[in-house]
Design a protein around this motif. Structure first.
Motif, PDB file in Angstrom:
ATOM      1  N   GLY A  26      -4.300  -0.866  12.196  1.00  0.00           N
ATOM      2  CA  GLY A  26      -3.085  -1.347  12.840  1.00  0.00           C
ATOM      3  C   GLY A  26      -2.483  -0.385  13.836  1.00  0.00           C
ATOM      4  N   GLU A  27      -2.330   0.895  13.463  1.00  0.00           N
ATOM      5  CA  GLU A  27      -1.692   1.854  14.367  1.00  0.00           C
ATOM      6  C   GLU A  27      -2.511   2.064  15.635  1.00  0.00           C
ATOM      7  OE1 GLU A  27       0.054   6.426  14.353  1.00  0.00           O
ATOM      8  OE2 GLU A  27      -0.570   5.473  12.466  1.00  0.00           O
ATOM      9  N   ALA A  28      -3.837   2.131  15.480  1.00  0.00           N
ATOM     10  CA  ALA A  28      -4.693   2.318  16.659  1.00  0.00           C
ATOM     11  C   ALA A  28      -4.590   1.124  17.590  1.00  0.00           C
ATOM     12  CB  ALA A  28      -6.142   2.532  16.228  1.00  0.00           C
ATOM     13  N   PHE A  29      -4.530  -0.076  17.035  1.00  0.00           N
ATOM     14  CA  PHE A  29      -4.412  -1.282  17.855  1.00  0.00           C
ATOM     15  C   PHE A  29      -3.073  -1.307  18.588  1.00  0.00           C
ATOM     16  CE2 PHE A  29      -3.095  -5.707  18.455  1.00  0.00           C
ATOM     17  CZ  PHE A  29      -4.208  -6.248  19.090  1.00  0.00           C
ATOM     18  N   GLU A  30      -2.006  -0.970  17.890  1.00  0.00           N
ATOM     19  CA  GLU A  30      -0.662  -1.114  18.440  1.00  0.00           C
ATOM     20  C   GLU A  30      -0.280   0.007  19.398  1.00  0.00           C
ATOM     21  OE1 GLU A  30       1.222  -3.696  18.025  1.00  0.00           O
ATOM     22  OE2 GLU A  30       0.099  -4.721  16.458  1.00  0.00           O
ATOM     23  N   THR A  31      -0.647   1.243  19.066  1.00  0.00           N
ATOM     24  CA  THR A  31      -0.138   2.377  19.851  1.00  0.00           C
ATOM     25  C   THR A  31      -1.211   3.396  20.208  1.00  0.00           C
ATOM     26  OG1 THR A  31       0.461   3.615  17.848  1.00  0.00           O
ATOM     27  CG2 THR A  31       2.156   2.163  18.799  1.00  0.00           C
ATOM     28  N   GLY A  32      -2.474   3.115  19.898  1.00  0.00           N
ATOM     29  CA  GLY A  32      -3.540   4.071  20.185  1.00  0.00           C
ATOM     30  C   GLY A  32      -3.700   4.310  21.675  1.00  0.00           C
ATOM     31  N   PRO A  33      -4.254   5.472  22.040  1.00  0.00           N
ATOM     32  CA  PRO A  33      -4.435   5.789  23.460  1.00  0.00           C
ATOM     33  C   PRO A  33      -5.615   5.035  24.066  1.00  0.00           C
ATOM     34  CG  PRO A  33      -5.367   7.532  22.115  1.00  0.00           C
ATOM     35  CD  PRO A  33      -4.715   6.561  21.163  1.00  0.00           C
ATOM     36  N   THR A  34      -5.515   4.768  25.346  1.00  0.00           N
ATOM     37  CA  THR A  34      -6.636   4.232  26.118  1.00  0.00           C
ATOM     38  C   THR A  34      -6.694   5.038  27.419  1.00  0.00           C
ATOM     39  OG1 THR A  34      -5.425   2.602  27.441  1.00  0.00           O
ATOM     40  CG2 THR A  34      -6.112   1.918  25.215  1.00  0.00           C
ATOM     41  N   LEU A  35      -7.698   4.779  28.237  1.00  0.00           N
ATOM     42  CA  LEU A  35      -7.778   5.443  29.536  1.00  0.00           C
ATOM     43  C   LEU A  35      -6.849   4.812  30.568  1.00  0.00           C
ATOM     44  CD1 LEU A  35     -11.605   6.191  29.933  1.00  0.00           C
ATOM     45  CD2 LEU A  35      -9.839   7.456  28.685  1.00  0.00           C
ATOM     46  N   CYS A  36      -6.167   3.737  30.199  1.00  0.00           N
ATOM     47  CA  CYS A  36      -5.146   3.126  31.057  1.00  0.00           C
ATOM     48  C   CYS A  36      -3.809   3.756  30.692  1.00  0.00           C
ATOM     49  CB  CYS A  36      -5.077   1.621  30.841  1.00  0.00           C
ATOM     50  SG  CYS A  36      -6.536   0.732  31.364  1.00  0.00           S
ATOM     51  N   ASP A  37      -3.299   4.584  31.562  1.00  0.00           N
ATOM     52  CA  ASP A  37      -2.114   5.377  31.278  1.00  0.00           C
ATOM     53  C   ASP A  37      -0.956   4.500  30.809  1.00  0.00           C
ATOM     54  OD1 ASP A  37      -0.669   7.754  31.128  1.00  0.00           O
ATOM     55  OD2 ASP A  37       0.185   7.464  33.124  1.00  0.00           O
ATOM     56  N   GLY A  38      -0.454   4.790  29.615  1.00  0.00           N
ATOM     57  CA  GLY A  38       0.694   4.077  29.078  1.00  0.00           C
ATOM     58  C   GLY A  38       0.371   2.784  28.360  1.00  0.00           C
ATOM     59  N   TRP A  39      -0.879   2.398  28.330  1.00  0.00           N
ATOM     60  CA  TRP A  39      -1.267   1.154  27.665  1.00  0.00           C
ATOM     61  C   TRP A  39      -2.026   1.448  26.380  1.00  0.00           C
ATOM     62  CZ3 TRP A  39      -3.563  -2.713  31.799  1.00  0.00           C
ATOM     63  CH2 TRP A  39      -2.535  -3.143  32.642  1.00  0.00           C
ATOM     64  N   SER A  40      -1.665   0.711  25.337  1.00  0.00           N
ATOM     65  CA  SER A  40      -2.398   0.738  24.069  1.00  0.00           C
ATOM     66  C   SER A  40      -3.514  -0.306  24.123  1.00  0.00           C
ATOM     67  CB  SER A  40      -1.439   0.405  22.922  1.00  0.00           C
ATOM     68  OG  SER A  40      -1.040  -0.960  23.025  1.00  0.00           O
ATOM     69  N   PRO A  41      -4.390  -0.349  23.106  1.00  0.00           N
ATOM     70  CA  PRO A  41      -5.404  -1.409  23.098  1.00  0.00           C
ATOM     71  C   PRO A  41      -4.811  -2.814  23.182  1.00  0.00           C
ATOM     72  CG  PRO A  41      -6.067   0.313  21.597  1.00  0.00           C
ATOM     73  CD  PRO A  41      -4.678   0.666  22.068  1.00  0.00           C
ATOM     74  N   ARG A  42      -3.696  -3.068  22.482  1.00  0.00           N
ATOM     75  CA  ARG A  42      -3.100  -4.415  22.562  1.00  0.00           C
ATOM     76  C   ARG A  42      -2.603  -4.693  23.979  1.00  0.00           C
ATOM     77  NH1 ARG A  42       1.105  -7.225  21.146  1.00  0.00           N
ATOM     78  NH2 ARG A  42       0.812  -7.132  18.893  1.00  0.00           N
TER      79      ARG A  42
END
Length: 199
Positions: A26-42
């Motif tokens: 859940g935490e990774a989906f909601e707030t995890g980092p991505t290479l898109c600055d400021g965007w989580s996976p969701r």
């Protein structure tokens, strides 16, 4: 329904993305980092769902693509994960006609964003040669619109694709790496630069 070129590939890559997302805690989906600055996976998923509604999602924003993308993400943030994933399951099974007609571009964007999630979270996945090529070409297209790296460099894939970008002439810098890493770098994902060789 009339079958279009790349229909199967588009659905397959969408389902691969959903498999990645479904496996996230859940935490990774909601707030995890991505290479898109400021965007989580969701958030990345919300953007991709918005791209599928190209006409309604972008029409009112004119040339302000960034504003349209932010609105897509905000709409997705209002949905709980289960509802968002239900929408995503329908998106994967039934791409819009605009996505199907523009599948070459849409597939590249989808594959880049899938890697944004995978790499941002420190995960790995097998990227097929065709998908790697789509990432490379999507990165080249984005580079033409943003950072012009494709114009200023000779881009030399080391995994079986001809060079792209500037011709081999004295004074033109060369960058070598896999299609996937080169495509992400061309698309502005600087975190992959240490995987590339610059000469």
């Amino acid at each position: 329904m009339v079958r279009l070129p790349l229909d199967d590939e588009l659905r397959a890559e969408r389902h691969r993305l959903l498999a990645t997302l479904e496996a996230l805690p859940g935490e990774a989906f909601e707030t995890g980092p991505t290479l898109c600055d400021g965007w989580s996976p969701r958030d990345v998923l919300g953007h991709l769902l918005g791209v599928d509604r190209a006409v309604t999602s972008y029409l009112w924003y004119g040339p302000c693509l960034g504003a349209a993308n932010r609105a897509q993400v905000e709409r997705a943030r209002s949905l709980p994960r289960d509802r968002l994933m239900e929408k995503a399951a329908r998106w994967a099974d039934r791409p819009s006609w605009t996505s199907r007609l523009g599948a070459m571009v849409v597939l590249g964007d989808l594959a880049v964003h899938h890697q944004d999630i995978v790499r941002g979270l420190g995960l790995e996945r097998d990227v097929s040669a065709p998908v790697s090529t789509l990432i490379l070409w999507d990165g080249a297209m984005l580079s033409c619109q943003t950072n012009l790296r494709i114009i200023r460099h000779r881009v030399v894939p080391t995994d079986g694709h001809p060079p792209i970008g500037c011709p081999s002439v004295p004074g033109v810098p060369e960058v070598r790496g896999t299609r996937e890493a080169l495509g992400l770098w061309l698309a502005g994902r600087d975190s992959v630069a240490d995987e590339l060789r610059f000469t």
